[in-house]
Design a protein around this motif. Structure first.
Motif, PDB file in Angstrom:
ATOM      1  N   LYS A 322       0.842  -1.189   0.000  1.00  0.00           N
ATOM      2  CA  LYS A 322       0.000   0.000   0.000  1.00  0.00           C
ATOM      3  C   LYS A 322       0.883   1.246   0.000  1.00  0.00           C
ATOM      4  O   LYS A 322       1.826   1.352   0.784  1.00  0.00           O
ATOM      5  N   ALA A 324       0.306   4.227   0.974  1.00  0.00           N
ATOM      6  CA  ALA A 324       0.215   5.082   2.159  1.00  0.00           C
ATOM      7  C   ALA A 324       1.230   4.693   3.223  1.00  0.00           C
ATOM      8  O   ALA A 324       1.794   5.553   3.903  1.00  0.00           O
ATOM      9  N   ALA A 345      -7.157  -5.011  -4.484  1.00  0.00           N
ATOM     10  CA  ALA A 345      -8.314  -4.120  -4.539  1.00  0.00           C
ATOM     11  C   ALA A 345      -7.919  -2.783  -5.163  1.00  0.00           C
ATOM     12  O   ALA A 345      -6.747  -2.391  -5.134  1.00  0.00           O
ATOM     13  N   PRO A 346      -8.880  -2.065  -5.754  1.00  0.00           N
ATOM     14  CA  PRO A 346      -8.565  -0.747  -6.320  1.00  0.00           C
ATOM     15  C   PRO A 346      -7.918   0.169  -5.282  1.00  0.00           C
ATOM     16  O   PRO A 346      -8.266   0.146  -4.103  1.00  0.00           O
ATOM     17  N   GLY A 347      -6.956   0.949  -5.725  1.00  0.00           N
ATOM     18  CA  GLY A 347      -6.245   1.857  -4.832  1.00  0.00           C
ATOM     19  C   GLY A 347      -4.882   2.198  -5.393  1.00  0.00           C
ATOM     20  O   GLY A 347      -4.556   1.874  -6.541  1.00  0.00           O
ATOM     21  N   ARG A 348      -4.071   2.852  -4.578  1.00  0.00           N
ATOM     22  CA  ARG A 348      -2.723   3.255  -4.988  1.00  0.00           C
ATOM     23  C   ARG A 348      -1.700   2.387  -4.254  1.00  0.00           C
ATOM     24  O   ARG A 348      -1.794   2.190  -3.043  1.00  0.00           O
ATOM     25  N   TYR A 349      -0.712   1.918  -5.012  1.00  0.00           N
ATOM     26  CA  TYR A 349       0.248   0.958  -4.474  1.00  0.00           C
ATOM     27  C   TYR A 349       1.670   1.300  -4.914  1.00  0.00           C
ATOM     28  O   TYR A 349       1.879   2.098  -5.832  1.00  0.00           O
ATOM     29  N   GLU A 369       5.274   3.557  -8.429  1.00  0.00           N
ATOM     30  CA  GLU A 369       3.907   3.710  -7.945  1.00  0.00           C
ATOM     31  C   GLU A 369       2.929   3.324  -9.054  1.00  0.00           C
ATOM     32  O   GLU A 369       3.155   3.629 -10.224  1.00  0.00           O
ATOM     33  N   ARG A 371      -1.522   2.690  -9.949  1.00  0.00           N
ATOM     34  CA  ARG A 371      -2.915   2.889  -9.571  1.00  0.00           C
ATOM     35  C   ARG A 371      -3.709   1.695 -10.087  1.00  0.00           C
ATOM     36  O   ARG A 371      -3.681   1.393 -11.281  1.00  0.00           O
ATOM     37  N   GLN A 373      -7.298   0.031 -10.781  1.00  0.00           N
ATOM     38  CA  GLN A 373      -8.667   0.494 -11.007  1.00  0.00           C
ATOM     39  C   GLN A 373      -9.635  -0.682 -11.092  1.00  0.00           C
ATOM     40  O   GLN A 373      -9.289  -1.763 -11.568  1.00  0.00           O
ATOM     41  N   ASP A 454     -11.373   8.049 -12.227  1.00  0.00           N
ATOM     42  CA  ASP A 454     -10.020   7.889 -11.698  1.00  0.00           C
ATOM     43  C   ASP A 454      -9.724   6.469 -11.244  1.00  0.00           C
ATOM     44  O   ASP A 454      -8.575   6.021 -11.299  1.00  0.00           O
ATOM     45  N   LEU A 455     -10.741   5.730 -10.770  1.00  0.00           N
ATOM     46  CA  LEU A 455     -10.502   4.387 -10.250  1.00  0.00           C
ATOM     47  C   LEU A 455     -11.384   3.328 -10.906  1.00  0.00           C
ATOM     48  O   LEU A 455     -11.578   2.250 -10.352  1.00  0.00           O
TER      49      LEU A 455
END
Length: 471
Positions: A322, A324, A345-349, A369, A371, A373, A454-455
């Motif tokens: 992740k 974050a 799962a969708p998100g930023r990694y 990095e 993304r 979707q 965006d996702l």
């Protein structure tokens, strides 16, 4: 001030002195300088260290157990507690231990003592990430480890086949314990910011990844890693340590001094060495460079992230964490394939990839990095009008909306999936024409999907081969 005639304090001091004497005897046997925390040149076996010994004596202070503190100008008990124990609240216990009825009357030059019990309570590592089977053996009790738990000297951390844990130490150092590992925290002395923070670990089995930092300490943080075959002394560096049939050590930043059976060698950044039966730590090898990652930054859970193959790489290790936290790994892969399915799962990694050579030495990391979707199956995938003539590739989307078009010269089939390796990704607006010069002698594979937001994206449309034919 502290009443040295107090019977309980005297007993505590005597017990600490005995424990310290035992520690010195073992260290003389292992030829380690305790006061300077400098590893001498010795063959070290973890069999000489037992959790019971260090469970009661984690801090090697200048006195026998309790820490002697000289009051500085401007000091009060609250500041001393924060400086020595990183806890404002501990001032009241220090006052009781020293029988201070008026702690506000402390003067510069006064001497007080911080009890060993408090030193041990405030000398610990913190679990900042835990996944799968991770356990800690503390004072004879085994419990599962979770984020936020504390690890004290004498604790034994073990990970299962799917287990992984990250331990944070004072000074911002981080130890990542890989699956199927067993690590004993022998010594942890990070109380007084005027001294170097010293950490002693025994890697009984498995693999460690260390990032040794120096934040908040005037002297370098000192790590000593003991294994059944060798010891490594570290100051401010990043490296990997595997306890295989011997040891595999690779340094990606700074340097590591490794010692075994009378031999000593400094391993600099970019080098690795092997130790154990039939091996010499004097032999050093170049680590593999960081692989070149696919430029694709927009992926779906069904997509594959790829990288260019490295000469000399027998295997690769890839992780998706992740973004974050950068430490919470949600997907990992080890093997010879130069790609990993996202399946998250969708998100930023954050994706990290490194190569591993035939000796087991891990190379440098490459990071990117991405993304991820979600796929909306209710949206009709787009179609493309493709033309290749005179080395010019022309792509024109049919319909409306914004498309993501992926182009690659390499296609790999994984089960029922067509995997585009090391592809280039472009965003096109329907009605516009994309042009690029290509090598007509190389095959081209082209797919596209609609970008909803965006996702969210549509599923991919048909796979096209470079001549405009559809497969």
């Amino acid at each position: 001030m502290k009443d040295t005639s107090d019977e309980s304090a005297a007993l505590n001091t005597a017990a600490s002195a005995i424990r310290r004497a035992l520690w010195r005897l073992i260290c003389r046997f292992r030829r380690i300088d305790v006061d300077k925390h400098i590893l001498a040149f010795a063959f070290v076996t973890t069999a000489a260290i037992t959790p019971a010994l260090f469970a009661d004596d984690s801090t090697l202070s200048d006195s026998a157990g309790d820490l002697r503190v000289v009051v500085r100008p401007g000091d009060n008990l609250t500041l001393i507690a924060k400086r020595e124990l990183n806890s404002f609240e501990a001032w009241s216990e220090i006052a009781r231990f020293n029988k201070l009825d008026r702690p506000d009357l402390l003067q510069p030059g006064d001497v007080i003592f911080i009890p060993y019990r408090l030193l041990r309570e405030h000398n610990f590592a913190t679990v900042v990430f835990s996944k799968g089977e991770v356990f800690n053996l503390h004072d004879g009790e085994k419990k599962a480890l979770v984020k936020g738990d504390s690890i004290f000297p004498g604790d034994l951390v073990t990970t299962g086949a799917d287990g992984f844990a990250s331990l944070a130490f004072k000074g911002a150092s981080l130890v990542n314990i890989q699956p199927e590992s067993e690590v004993l925290l022998e010594v942890l002395e990070c109380v007084n910011e005027e001294r170097s923070c010293s950490v002693g670990l025994s890697a009984m089995s498995g693999q460690l990844n260390l990032n040794v930092e120096n934040d908040g300490f005037e002297k370098p943080v000192r790590f000593i890693i003991n294994t059944p075959y060798a010891s490594a002394a570290v100051r401010g560096t990043k490296f990997d340590f595997d306890t295989l049939e011997g040891n595999v050590l690779g340094v990606t930043d700074g340097e590591v001094q490794i010692n075994i059976d009378g031999e000593s060698v400094v391993v600099p950044s970019g080098k690795g060495t092997l130790s154990g039966p039939g091996r010499s730590i004097q032999d050093q090898f170049n680590l593999l460079p960081a692989p070149t990652l696919s430029p694709a930054r927009r992926l779906s859970p069904e997509d594959y992230f790829s990288w260019q193959e490295l000469d000399g790489a027998e295997n690769y290790r890839a992780v998706i964490a992740k973004l974050a936290t950068r430490t919470e790994v949600v997907r990992r892969m080890s093997g010879s394939d130069n790609y990993i399915k996202t399946s998250v799962a969708p998100g930023r990694y954050l994706v990290q990839v490194r190569g591993i050579d035939s000796r087991g030495l891990k190379g440098f990391f490459a990071s990117q990095e991405i993304r991820v979707q979600a796929i909306d199956e209710n949206i009709t995938p787009p179609e493309l009008d493709i033309e290749l003539a005179d080395e010019i590739l022309r792509i024109k989307p049919i319909g409306t909306g914004i498309l993501e078009v992926r182009i690659s010269e390499s296609l790999h089939t994984v089960g029922e999936d067509d995997v585009l390796l090391n592809d280039e990704s472009y965003e096109l607006i329907a009605g516009e024409t994309f042009e690029a010069r290509v090598d007509p002698t190389q095959p081209l594979y082209i797919i596209a999907r609609l970008i909803i937001d965006d996702l969210t994206v549509s599923s991919y449309g048909a796979l096209y081969v470079y001549a405009g034919t559809e497969r």
